[in-house]
Structures are given as C-alpha cells and as structure tokens.
Design a protein around this motif. Structure first.
Motif, short mmCIF file in Angstrom:
data_model
loop_
_atom_site.label_atom_id
_atom_site.label_comp_id
_atom_site.label_asym_id
_atom_site.label_seq_id
_atom_site.Cartn_x
_atom_site.Cartn_y
_atom_site.Cartn_z
N SER A 43 -22.68 9.50 8.40
CA SER A 43 -23.27 10.45 9.35
C SER A 43 -22.44 10.52 10.62
O SER A 43 -22.25 11.59 11.20
CB SER A 43 -24.71 10.03 9.70
OG SER A 43 -25.54 10.18 8.58
N ALA A 101 -26.34 9.66 0.29
CA ALA A 101 -27.66 9.96 0.83
C ALA A 101 -28.23 11.19 0.12
O ALA A 101 -27.49 12.10 -0.21
CB ALA A 101 -27.56 10.26 2.33
N SER A 104 -31.18 16.90 2.00
CA SER A 104 -32.12 17.90 1.51
C SER A 104 -32.17 19.15 2.38
O SER A 104 -31.93 19.08 3.59
CB SER A 104 -33.52 17.32 1.40
OG SER A 104 -34.09 17.15 2.68
N TYR A 105 -32.47 20.27 1.77
CA TYR A 105 -32.95 21.46 2.49
C TYR A 105 -34.39 21.67 2.01
O TYR A 105 -35.32 21.49 2.77
CB TYR A 105 -32.06 22.68 2.20
CG TYR A 105 -32.58 23.93 2.88
CD1 TYR A 105 -32.37 24.14 4.24
CD2 TYR A 105 -33.28 24.90 2.16
CE1 TYR A 105 -32.87 25.28 4.87
CE2 TYR A 105 -33.78 26.05 2.79
CZ TYR A 105 -33.57 26.23 4.14
OH TYR A 105 -34.08 27.36 4.76
N TYR A 131 -27.82 5.38 0.46
CA TYR A 131 -27.91 5.61 1.90
C TYR A 131 -29.30 6.18 2.21
O TYR A 131 -29.57 7.34 1.93
CB TYR A 131 -26.79 6.57 2.30
CG TYR A 131 -26.64 6.88 3.76
CD1 TYR A 131 -27.35 6.20 4.75
CD2 TYR A 131 -25.75 7.86 4.18
CE1 TYR A 131 -27.18 6.49 6.09
CE2 TYR A 131 -25.59 8.16 5.53
CZ TYR A 131 -26.31 7.48 6.47
OH TYR A 131 -26.15 7.78 7.80
N ASN A 133 -31.65 7.28 4.92
CA ASN A 133 -31.64 7.70 6.33
C ASN A 133 -32.59 8.88 6.53
O ASN A 133 -32.16 10.03 6.63
CB ASN A 133 -30.21 8.08 6.74
CG ASN A 133 -30.10 8.36 8.23
OD1 ASN A 133 -31.09 8.32 8.96
ND2 ASN A 133 -28.91 8.65 8.70
N THR A 136 -32.13 11.99 8.99
CA THR A 136 -31.23 13.12 8.74
C THR A 136 -31.49 13.77 7.37
O THR A 136 -31.32 14.97 7.23
CB THR A 136 -29.74 12.70 8.78
OG1 THR A 136 -29.56 11.63 7.85
CG2 THR A 136 -29.33 12.25 10.17
N THR A 137 -31.89 12.97 6.38
CA THR A 137 -32.09 13.57 5.04
C THR A 137 -33.50 14.10 4.86
O THR A 137 -33.74 14.90 3.98
CB THR A 137 -31.87 12.52 3.93
OG1 THR A 137 -32.90 11.53 4.03
CG2 THR A 137 -30.51 11.87 4.04
N HIS A 138 -34.44 13.58 5.66
CA HIS A 138 -35.86 13.95 5.54
C HIS A 138 -36.43 13.57 4.19
O HIS A 138 -37.39 14.16 3.73
CB HIS A 138 -36.05 15.44 5.86
CG HIS A 138 -35.46 15.77 7.20
ND1 HIS A 138 -36.04 15.38 8.37
CD2 HIS A 138 -34.29 16.37 7.53
CE1 HIS A 138 -35.27 15.75 9.38
NE2 HIS A 138 -34.21 16.34 8.90
#
Lengths: 297, 297
Positions: A43, A101, A104-105, A131, A133, A136-138
């Motif tokens: 990241s 990681a 996602s959207y 990863y 996190n 940031t990835t939700h």
C-alpha cells in the motif's frame, strides 16, 4: 523471509512517470541497512494506482536494487486476471515472495476471496503472504477464513491489521489466529504504532512503513523484540511516539510517509498519484519539526 | 438527459473478453423501450474492473447501439490520470454525459475529492453527474461538499444513494440537498427498491439497475411518478417487492442483475469478472422463480 523486519518503500511518481531513480535509491538504502526483506508495491508503494506494465517495471527495479535481500512484491488488483498478470511479472522479476490483498469495488464474499487465493496460488512458484487490510480493501477476514486460506501450500505468512496496544489483548489476538493456521505460516504485524506490541505479543515479522524510510530505527525495535527484550522494544517504540501521533491525526501512514520523504528531500514533490496529496501547510511543518526533533536517519 | 429513467445495462464478460454482441443487444433493448438515457459502465457495467482500452471500446459500442438515446458513460478510476483518459475516450465515443464516482483505495479527503472533480470538469465538453455511492467507493460525501462540487459549471446531476422508504424522511433528505445546489442540477435516486419513494420525494431521475434489464417495468414507475401519481408509482414498485427482497438478502444489485441476465439467457455464463460470481444453487433457483412469477419482460 517472512520474519523479522520487512521494509516497505514508497514508489515516488508524478502524473507523467514513476521516479525510477528515487525508487531505486529508497530500495538500496533499506537493503544496505540490513532489513530481512523488502516489500515492493505494498500500500505504501501505491500498487493499486499503477498499471500492470508499470508494476512489472517496478518489480524488476526492486529486485535489481535489493542487493540480494529478498523482495516481496504486492500483486493485488480488483480483477483476478490482473492479479495473475502481476504474479507472473513479479516472478519473472525475481521476487522471493508475493503479497496479495483482496482489493474490492463490489463487496466480496468469503467464497470469492477463498477462490481468488486458490486460483492465484495455483499459478505461483514462490510463497505468498495474505494481506489483511480492511481499511483499504474493505474486506473483513474472519479467523475461520484465514484458517482455510492458510492451508493452501503456497501461503507462508499473514499480514494482520494493527493489534491493540494492550499486550494481553494483543497476545490473545495472535494466539487465536495461531491456533487456526499451520505452524510454518508466520504472522506479521502492520500499523507501525502497534508494531512493538505486536512483536512482543508473538508476531514473527513487522511489515513496516517507517522501515521503508528509517530502517535503522525499525530494526532496533525488531531486534530487541526478537531477542526477547520486550521492555527495550517497547522503549524504542515509545521514543517514536510523536510520529505515531501524526499517523493517527493525519489519516494514515501513506500520506505521512510520503510527506516525510518529500520534506527530507529523498523524493521529488509531488510523489503521490493524484487524487492523493501529501500534507501541506501547518501539518507539513509539524511533520518536519517532529522528524528534526527525533533525529532519525 | 439527467431526468426520467436512466437504465444501466450490464457489461457481460468472461476472463478472456467482453461479450460485445450481448452487450450491444442489452443496449439496443433498453433504447427501444424508450428510456430517457442509458448509463454505460456504471457499477452495474463493472467499469472498475476494465482497462482504459476496454472502456473506450464499450463506450463506442454503447453509443453505436443506443439509437440516438443519450448515453452517459462512467469514467471513475482510482487515479486521476485514468479518469482523464476515460473522459477523453467517452467524449470521443459520443457520450452525452459522464458519470464520476470518487473511487478509492486510500481513503480520500474532501479536498482531494473536490480537486478531482475540478480537474476532470476542466477537461469536459459534456455535462457530468456526480456519483455518490459509499458502498463501493467508501467515500462519504457531506452535503456541504456536494454543494461545492455542484457549483462547477459542468456538473448537472447528482446520483445519490438510496433514500429511506419513509416518504417524509425522503422528502427532507432531497430538500436538504436541493437547498445547497444550483437549480439546474438534478438529483437522481439509485437503489431500485427506494426508487419509487425517491421519485415521489422529488428526485428528477432514477439511475436504475433493473431498468437495464426490464426497462418497461421501470418506465411505468418513472412515468407515474413524473405525472404526479405517487400512489400508482408506489403500487407498481410494490409489485416488484419480491425482487427488492432479493437485492437485500443477496448482497446488492450487481450479482442479482447478472444472475437474472444469466438465467434468462440474455448473457453467457459466467458474465462477471472474477473474483465476482453470480448466485448459484438455491439462491439462483429462487431468483429464477421470482422472475418467472413476476412475468417481467
């Protein structure tokens, strides 16, 4: 490779290109300091903002400048197709491991994430670090899902989010995960402010942002914890408290690390991909003052 | 263009390519039904998972098959550089408008988001719709920020997240935003289950997922609301309640719309980019049963 201190350098860039010379210098600097591995395109390395071609180039530069220190390369992307392309280019570049990681959207399901790791692992000849996190990835990993994914033979480490700074809670958190994963899968702490606690609580590795800029300070904390001197690790981390306060107040580690790199002249300004910006005005002055006071190198 | 019914078709694809023929058929179908605009490469069109080149191609196909119906093209991307490239290709393709969401990996600040819209608007010769979708972008617009962005002369609409299904709360929500934006900026509702309430509460446009598959049913609701017949709009939406239940239970509209398109044979299976998957097993059977019972076309 997935033990000790893993330092994550920035990937300095502007809207026209990546600052390859500056990136190479950052990598050389941490390699020379004696870190255990270098995390390229984490990241902190702004992996999510770069094209597959740019990532292949950075992977290559990372390995070339690491002087034999193992390089772990971030391969995450929204689409499995692109993750596989990044995995291929990372391996071609000579990565010792990869970091993935579940970016996602659309919100991902547990089954989709498991299948992503299974598909990618089948294409790998180097070990993988999971990863985790959510900021940031939700995507929120359950421990049960970590357990399932860690059974995949290519998985050798899990990078977990910050633990509580209360040592007993941190130990419980690490022990709970440890029970569900194979013995040869290491647990790595992220979130620099929680690193000493994480290492003292039994984490095997620190995936470190500040280690990408000030490897000596991060190594001192890591080596103390590895030697079982929890008190010294704690004390060395406490010295950096003014920095940990900035992480909290200024919205995370990337903008702070990038601002430090700019004010200390290690990278050109701007160094982040738009729309991201480094800290300006009074915040920037405060960062500069803290860095000067701490006398880091 | 930013009024009435805006229908958002899927972009069917597999790991090798986009199903261009199927996409073109979906666009032709909604155009022929008489929708007011077509939203190509929205979240339903999986814009975030495609390269800039693929998006340029889809933009072109969208306009070519729209038979003169205005086409709004999604241009969002993590990086401003890529948003600008998408804006250029959308305009080259003949877009009547563009749709921009502040997609994030690192959490964005209000100033970063404002600057993104300002930078992109400077490059536009077509109007822009601000796409507010915190469920996928993880950015929460304040009404104050909406107000600032809506002053940019290229901004002509705001696509807001679902409103409460309580009509009085919905009216308050719309009125609160309306006070802060210029009179010629329309407010659009998204979240199909909340659409009738949104339109009855004063939204000017419905940015519709189901309208991309069943434009006649969505048009009937829209026209009733536009004619001031709130009761009829409500009743027509209530007929689709079994579908709205599925949206809620099965984790959002994209997987549901894609599953419907697969089970009704409009697209090949799989139609979503991995790691995303359509619904399988019992869930898929239930979707098929609901669609058959409703007798939509």
């Amino acid at each position: 490779m997935f033990t000790g201190l893993s330092a994550f350098p920035l990937t300095p860039m502007n809207e026209h290109s990546i600052q390859e010379r500056e990136f190479s210098c950052l990598v050389k600097y941490v390699a020379k300091a004696g870190v255990d591995s270098i995390g390229v395109l984490g990241s902190t390395g702004s992996y999510a903002y770069l094209s597959c071609d740019e990532r292949a180039r950075i992977a290559k530069l990372g390995v070339e400048n690491a002087g034999g220190v193992p390089v772990i390369i971030g391969i995450g992307a929204l689409r499995t197709r692109d993750v596989l392309a990044n995995a291929e280019s990372a391996q071609q570049a000579g990565a010792s491991g990869v970091l993935l990681a579940p970016v996602s959207y659309q919100k991902l399901t547990d089954d989709e994430v498991f299948d992503l790791y299974e598909t990618v692992c089948r294409s790998l000849s180097v070990p993988l670090c999971v990863y985790d996190n959510p900021g940031t990835t939700h995507f929120e990993f359950s421990d049960e899902l970590h357990g399932r994914i860690a059974q995949l033979p290519q998985v050798h480490s899990i990078k977990i989010p910050p633990v509580s700074n209360d040592i007993e809670s941190a130990k419980e958190r690490v022990a709970r995960l440890r029970k569900l994963i194979p013995a040869d899968v290491t647990i790595g702490i992220s979130g620099d402010a929680a690193a000493a606690t994480g290492l003292n609580a039994g984490c095997d590795v620190w995936y470190s942002v500040i280690g990408g800029l000030y490897p000596k300070a991060a190594l001192a904390i890591t080596r103390a914890a590895q030697a079982g001197d929890a008190q010294r690790a704690r004390a060395l981390s406490d010295i950096l408290e003014p920095l940990w306060v900035l992480y909290k107040e200024y919205g995370g580690s990337l903008r702070l690390a990038a601002t430090i790199a700019e004010v200390t002249g290690r990278v050109s300004q701007p160094c982040l991909p738009q729309p991201l910006k480094t800290l300006q005005g009074d915040k920037r002055k405060r960062v500069a003052a803290v860095i000067e006071t701490l006398g880091l190198e």
